[in-house]
Design an enzyme around this catalytic site. Structure first.
Site, PDB file in Angstrom:
ATOM      1  N   ASP A 275      66.660  46.672 -24.615  1.00 12.33           N
ATOM      2  CA  ASP A 275      65.965  47.962 -24.808  1.00 12.33           C
ATOM      3  C   ASP A 275      67.070  48.946 -24.109  1.00 12.33           C
ATOM      4  OD1 ASP A 275      65.050  47.520 -22.248  1.00 12.33           O
ATOM      5  OD2 ASP A 275      63.639  48.903 -22.314  1.00 12.33           O
ATOM      6  N   LYS A 374      60.662  43.224 -15.068  1.00 11.99           N
ATOM      7  CA  LYS A 374      60.852  42.556 -16.731  1.00 11.99           C
ATOM      8  C   LYS A 374      62.683  42.437 -16.813  1.00 11.99           C
ATOM      9  CE  LYS A 374      58.992  46.196 -19.138  1.00 11.99           C
ATOM     10  NZ  LYS A 374      58.200  46.944 -18.351  1.00 11.99           N
TER      11      LYS A 374
END
Length: 541
Positions: A275, A374
């Protein structure tokens, strides 16, 4: 020269679980960024401290970096370590904070949200452990933003962020570093690069879609340069201020180009996407999509194949909306499995206390104790490590996993940009109905439990309430309702649906078909169409 600029509070500077996110033009408005950064420095302190700074390269990233540097200098910071070009992926920033034992870091990103002058921007503070600031800190920053009357800024020329090395900004040292090198070295210490290199040398083909976002340079260095993947393995590799017009959210809806290739006749063996800021991942095999919940479970079950995890796991953790697939792995390994609210900060306490090694969220976020965020590329590399040693396809690995543990059919339906008042009304109505739902039958499913998820942190004893409305049905099915705090306008309703099948029959259904009764029950109980006017979600993952 340090200038003190008179200002006044600007409403709405309340950080969420991932910092303060607003439209880019809001951040570019008079005093907006400066007010928030001063409130941050007033809260955490800057004098004599060292910080990491970087961002995902979205529009305004470069200008915001110069403002933050000048404000850090004006507030007495001793040093700022910044990625070349003001670029750093979020996991790389977390690593630099930990590696250099700094006093925290400022990350400029709106994660998976679109970028551009009319899109989104964000700023968040990460603590000295490398993880997102806890609620006590973000609330203090917000409180300070509501009373601020001035901010300090150094009047100076821009720092040359294109040149690696050290320079002075007033009395403060600015160290511009290669944004990729330290992170790539960390990955090489965790995974069997020789085995992965041999896998690529054998003809194994991969496609990595970086979605014109920050992971492009990281993926090229690691996959193509260090691991020998074919040139062009990484697509959309150049970080662009508007992400090339793409929505940098790695899911089947927005990474449609990768999905089309992986489901086509001449698909590579393995596909992945990341992302905007590099902390999320999507994994796809030839002809098969891997849900984030299944990916987390497979990684936990096979982590021992990577050198960095050969000694075994200390425990696992998942966010409450994430499927229970990883719980079954933990049980088989004799490990503690933790269920937390959504937000990586909840994992941070467990990681710092040594209670867990691997954790994950259903929203395409997976990570381990190597950083406190993450980490999209980390998950991709662990998958490659597993594929290199097992020498099976993604589909074969999933089939074997389901045969052993059963299958948790799972999906997330996002209804985006809902009027906030209507979303609040829907949740208030469902929350009021919760006490009377147990025992009721809807769409052929019997409700066993209905509650509003709360969490008591086993490390520090803090309590978090109203973290998601849960409807649990007989047989292990469930539906979860949450309002997301990661958008910049309206509200996003996230509906999570899950159904467990033990096998050996029923492991090969289409997920949406397998979940149809749970979806119908959730729509009826939540009165989604009544409150929102929506029947079809904007995003299905």
């Amino acid at each position: 020269m340090v200038t003190t600029v008179a200002t006044a509070p600007i409403a709405g500077q309340k950080p969420g679980t991932s910092g303060l996110r607003k439209k880019t033009r809001v951040f570019m408005g008079a005093h907006y960024l400066e007010n928030f950064i001063q409130a941050l420095f007033d809260t955490v302190g800057a004098a004599g401290k060292t910080f990491v700074l970087g961002g995902d390269g979205r529009y305004f990233n470069d200008r915001a970096a110069q403002v933050i540097l000048r404000m850090a200098a004006a507030n007495g910071a001793a040093k700022v370590i910044i990625g070349q070009g003001a670029l750093l992926s979020t996991p790389a920033a977390s690593h630099l904070i930990r590696l250099n034992q700094t006093d925290g870091g400022i990350i400029m990103s709106a994660s998976h949200n679109p970028g551009g002058p009319d899109a989104d921007f964000g700023v968040k503070f990460n603590m000295p452990n490398g993880g997102p600031a806890p609620e006590a800190v973000t609330e203090a920053i917000y409180a300070r933003s509501a009373e601020i009357s001035s901010y300090k800024i150094l009047e100076a020329a821009d720092v040359d962020l294109g040149r690696i090395g050290e320079t002075r900004l007033g009395a403060m040292m600015v160290e511009v570093v290669d944004p990729v090198a330290d992170y790539a070295d960390l990955m090489q210490s965790l995974f069997d690069f020789d085995a992965i290199r041999a896998l690529f040398a054998s003809g194994f083909a991969m496609r990595m879609d970086s979605m014109c976002a920050i992971t492009g340079p990281y993926a090229r260095e690691i996959l193509e340069n260090r691991l020998g993947a074919a040139p062009g393995t990484v697509t959309h590799a150049e970080p662009l201020p508007d992400f090339g017009g793409m929505h940098p959210d790695p899911n089947p809806t927005w990474a449609h180009e990768l999905m089309a290739e992986m489901m086509g006749e001449n698909a590579p063996d393995f596909g992945a996407a990341s992302d905007g800021d590099g902390d999320r991942n999507m994994v796809v095999g030839r002809g098969i999509y891997v849900s984030p919940s299944d990916s987390l479970a497979v990684l936990a079950a096979n982590a021992h194949l990577a050198p960095g995890y050969a000694a075994g796991l200390k425990g696992v953790a998942r966010s409450m909306p994430t499927s229970a697939a990883v719980d079954l792995v933990a049980k088989s390994l004799g490990l503690q499995a933790y269920e937390t609210p959504t937000g990586w900060k909840f994992f941070g306490n467990l990681l710092d206390a040594g209670r867990v090694t691997i954790c994950g969220e259903e929203s395409f976020g997976t990570g381990s104790d190597h950083v406190r965020e993450k980490d999209g590329l980390w998950a991709v590399l662990l998958w490659l490590n597993i594929l290199a040693l097992r020498r099976e396809s993604v589909a074969e690995i999933l089939s074997a996993h389901w045969a052993k543990f059963g299958r948790n059919y799972y999906s997330r339906h996002d209804f985006e940009a809902i009027d906030s008042a209507k979303a609040d009304a829907m949740f208030a109505s469902l929350r009021e109905a919760l006490p009377g739902l147990a025992g009721r039958e809807v769409a052929g499913l019997k409700i066993t439990t209905a509650d509003d998820f709360g969490y008591e942190d086993p490390v520090d004893g803090s309590v978090s309430r109203q973290q998601g409305l849960r409807l649990l049905f007989e047989g292990g099915s469930r539906a979860v309702f949450r309002l997301s705090g990661t958008g910049t306008e309206g509200a996003t309703l996230r509906l999570y649906v899950e159904r467990y099948v033990a096998g050996p029959e029923g492991l090969d259904e289409d997920p949406q078909a397998a979940l149809a009764p749970v979806i119908a029950a959730a729509h009826a109980l939540g009165a989604i169409e009544h409150f929102t006017g929506r029947v079809t979600p904007d995003v299905v993952t």
